[in-house]
Design a protein around this motif. Structure first.
Motif, PDB file in Angstrom:
ATOM      1  N   VAL A 168       8.518  -1.161   5.296  1.00 15.23           N
ATOM      2  CA  VAL A 168       8.202   0.013   4.479  1.00 15.23           C
ATOM      3  C   VAL A 168       9.388   0.265   3.557  1.00 15.23           C
ATOM      4  O   VAL A 168      10.544   0.221   3.995  1.00 15.23           O
ATOM      5  CB  VAL A 168       7.928   1.247   5.369  1.00 15.23           C
ATOM      6  CG1 VAL A 168       7.723   2.492   4.523  1.00 15.23           C
ATOM      7  CG2 VAL A 168       6.715   0.993   6.265  1.00 15.23           C
ATOM      8  N   GLU A 182       0.856  -1.185   0.000  1.00 15.33           N
ATOM      9  CA  GLU A 182       0.000   0.000   0.000  1.00 15.33           C
ATOM     10  C   GLU A 182       0.891   1.233   0.000  1.00 15.33           C
ATOM     11  O   GLU A 182       1.735   1.401   0.873  1.00 15.33           O
ATOM     12  CB  GLU A 182      -0.927   0.019   1.214  1.00 15.33           C
ATOM     13  CG  GLU A 182      -1.916   1.164   1.148  1.00 15.33           C
ATOM     14  CD  GLU A 182      -2.953   1.115   2.249  1.00 15.33           C
ATOM     15  OE1 GLU A 182      -3.438   2.195   2.621  1.00 15.33           O
ATOM     16  OE2 GLU A 182      -3.264   0.010   2.736  1.00 15.33           O
ATOM     17  N   ARG A 183       0.681   2.069  -0.999  1.00 13.11           N
ATOM     18  CA  ARG A 183       1.453   3.309  -1.121  1.00 13.11           C
ATOM     19  C   ARG A 183       0.926   4.357  -0.149  1.00 13.11           C
ATOM     20  O   ARG A 183      -0.210   4.287   0.304  1.00 13.11           O
ATOM     21  CB  ARG A 183       1.380   3.837  -2.553  1.00 13.11           C
ATOM     22  CG  ARG A 183       2.114   2.948  -3.546  1.00 13.11           C
ATOM     23  CD  ARG A 183       2.010   3.530  -4.944  1.00 13.11           C
ATOM     24  NE  ARG A 183       2.743   2.758  -5.910  1.00 13.11           N
ATOM     25  CZ  ARG A 183       3.946   3.087  -6.383  1.00 13.11           C
ATOM     26  NH1 ARG A 183       4.541   4.183  -5.974  1.00 13.11           N
ATOM     27  NH2 ARG A 183       4.538   2.326  -7.276  1.00 13.11           N
ATOM     28  N   SER A 184       1.759   5.330   0.116  1.00  5.84           N
ATOM     29  CA  SER A 184       1.377   6.389   1.052  1.00  5.84           C
ATOM     30  C   SER A 184       0.195   7.212   0.552  1.00  5.84           C
ATOM     31  O   SER A 184      -0.489   7.847   1.357  1.00  5.84           O
ATOM     32  CB  SER A 184       2.574   7.302   1.348  1.00  5.84           C
ATOM     33  OG  SER A 184       3.148   7.781   0.148  1.00  5.84           O
ATOM     34  N   ASP A 185      -0.089   7.168  -0.759  1.00  2.00           N
ATOM     35  CA  ASP A 185      -1.259   7.895  -1.285  1.00  2.00           C
ATOM     36  C   ASP A 185      -2.533   7.056  -1.221  1.00  2.00           C
ATOM     37  O   ASP A 185      -3.580   7.463  -1.715  1.00  2.00           O
ATOM     38  CB  ASP A 185      -1.008   8.378  -2.712  1.00  2.00           C
ATOM     39  CG  ASP A 185      -0.808   7.251  -3.714  1.00  2.00           C
ATOM     40  OD1 ASP A 185      -0.992   6.062  -3.354  1.00  2.00           O
ATOM     41  OD2 ASP A 185      -0.464   7.543  -4.873  1.00  2.00           O
ATOM     42  N   GLY A 186      -2.450   5.853  -0.607  1.00  2.00           N
ATOM     43  CA  GLY A 186      -3.621   5.009  -0.428  1.00  2.00           C
ATOM     44  C   GLY A 186      -3.813   3.933  -1.483  1.00  2.00           C
ATOM     45  O   GLY A 186      -4.629   3.027  -1.309  1.00  2.00           O
ATOM     46  N   GLY A 234       7.131   8.814  -2.532  1.00  2.00           N
ATOM     47  CA  GLY A 234       6.562   8.413  -1.256  1.00  2.00           C
ATOM     48  C   GLY A 234       7.116   7.111  -0.727  1.00  2.00           C
ATOM     49  O   GLY A 234       8.226   6.705  -1.049  1.00  2.00           O
ATOM     50  N   GLU A 235       6.283   6.455   0.076  1.00  2.77           N
ATOM     51  CA  GLU A 235       6.656   5.180   0.676  1.00  2.77           C
ATOM     52  C   GLU A 235       5.553   4.174   0.423  1.00  2.77           C
ATOM     53  O   GLU A 235       4.435   4.538   0.038  1.00  2.77           O
ATOM     54  CB  GLU A 235       6.831   5.347   2.194  1.00  2.77           C
ATOM     55  CG  GLU A 235       7.977   6.230   2.577  1.00  2.77           C
ATOM     56  CD  GLU A 235       8.139   6.337   4.087  1.00  2.77           C
ATOM     57  OE1 GLU A 235       7.118   6.227   4.825  1.00  2.77           O
ATOM     58  OE2 GLU A 235       9.266   6.515   4.537  1.00  2.77           O
ATOM     59  N   ALA A 236       5.873   2.906   0.686  1.00  4.16           N
ATOM     60  CA  ALA A 236       4.876   1.837   0.563  1.00  4.16           C
ATOM     61  C   ALA A 236       5.143   0.796   1.636  1.00  4.16           C
ATOM     62  O   ALA A 236       6.292   0.478   1.939  1.00  4.16           O
ATOM     63  CB  ALA A 236       4.950   1.199  -0.816  1.00  4.16           C
ATOM     64  N   GLU A 237       4.058   0.272   2.199  1.00  2.90           N
ATOM     65  CA  GLU A 237       4.149  -0.777   3.206  1.00  2.90           C
ATOM     66  C   GLU A 237       3.728  -2.093   2.586  1.00  2.90           C
ATOM     67  O   GLU A 237       2.671  -2.190   1.973  1.00  2.90           O
ATOM     68  CB  GLU A 237       3.266  -0.471   4.414  1.00  2.90           C
ATOM     69  CG  GLU A 237       3.357  -1.563   5.465  1.00  2.90           C
ATOM     70  CD  GLU A 237       2.472  -1.300   6.681  1.00  2.90           C
ATOM     71  OE1 GLU A 237       2.293  -2.256   7.464  1.00  2.90           O
ATOM     72  OE2 GLU A 237       1.965  -0.182   6.841  1.00  2.90           O
ATOM     73  N   THR A 270      -3.297   0.575  -3.484  1.00  2.00           N
ATOM     74  CA  THR A 270      -2.781  -0.762  -3.222  1.00  2.00           C
ATOM     75  C   THR A 270      -2.388  -1.377  -4.555  1.00  2.00           C
ATOM     76  O   THR A 270      -3.149  -1.315  -5.530  1.00  2.00           O
ATOM     77  CB  THR A 270      -3.844  -1.640  -2.532  1.00  2.00           C
ATOM     78  OG1 THR A 270      -4.171  -1.047  -1.272  1.00  2.00           O
ATOM     79  CG2 THR A 270      -3.343  -3.055  -2.315  1.00  2.00           C
ATOM     80  N   ALA A 291      10.933   2.814   0.208  1.00  5.54           N
ATOM     81  CA  ALA A 291      10.799   4.075  -0.517  1.00  5.54           C
ATOM     82  C   ALA A 291      10.423   3.757  -1.955  1.00  5.54           C
ATOM     83  O   ALA A 291      11.023   2.881  -2.586  1.00  5.54           O
ATOM     84  CB  ALA A 291      12.113   4.849  -0.468  1.00  5.54           C
TER      85      ALA A 291
END
Length: 155
Positions: A141, A99-103, A147-150, A105, A143
């Protein structure tokens, strides 16, 4: 420059010297499915090349010959990597959901370079995204662009 010393191309000669397709410097890792697709591609190219030669189509013969050389080389250097048996961390052959930091998936299958098609959900193991994912676990997480992604899943 005087045109007197420039040889004009006649009847298909330009096609006879098509440059070979570039070969990646990375190891030629493939999934079992990728290897099967290579075999299918070679078979198709051989059939189409025979047809092009029979019809005298020099341009198509040159193009197909070049593609057949490429795939034959890739097939001869292919290293089949079986699907991972352990999904505790990202490996070649893993299907990773994050899931990216902008929501958003996203899910990608990490495959060989010739198998990769991001529009269909597969990326090359040599890509920057795959390299960032390799060895990571669910909850880690990374980079990513802008942004970032989990990581939320590894199959």
């Amino acid at each position: 420059m005087s045109r007197a010393f420039v040889r004009e191309v006649e009847g298909g000669e330009a096609y006879e010297d098509l440059p070979d397709r570039p070969i990646s410097p990375h190891a030629n890792l493939v999934t079992p499915t990728g290897l099967a697709r290579m075999d299918e591609e070679i078979e198709t190219l051989e059939r189409r090349l025979a047809d092009a030669r029979a019809s005298g189509d020099k341009a198509e013969t040159a193009r197909l010959s070049r593609d057949l050389r490429y795939w034959s080389h890739r097939r001869s250097t292919a290293e089949v990597v079986p699907p991972p048996s352990d999904n505790s961390q990202v490996r070649f052959g893993s299907r990773v959901t994050f899931e990216r930091s902008d929501g958003r998936t996203q899910t990608y299958h990490i495959v060989g370079e010739d198998e990769a098609d991001p529009s269909k959900g597969s990326i090359s193991y040599a890509s920057p995204l795959a390299q960032a994912l390799m060895g990571k676990q669910v909850g880690d997480v990374i980079a990513v662009a802008h942004g970032e992604a989990e990581i939320t899943g590894i199959d």
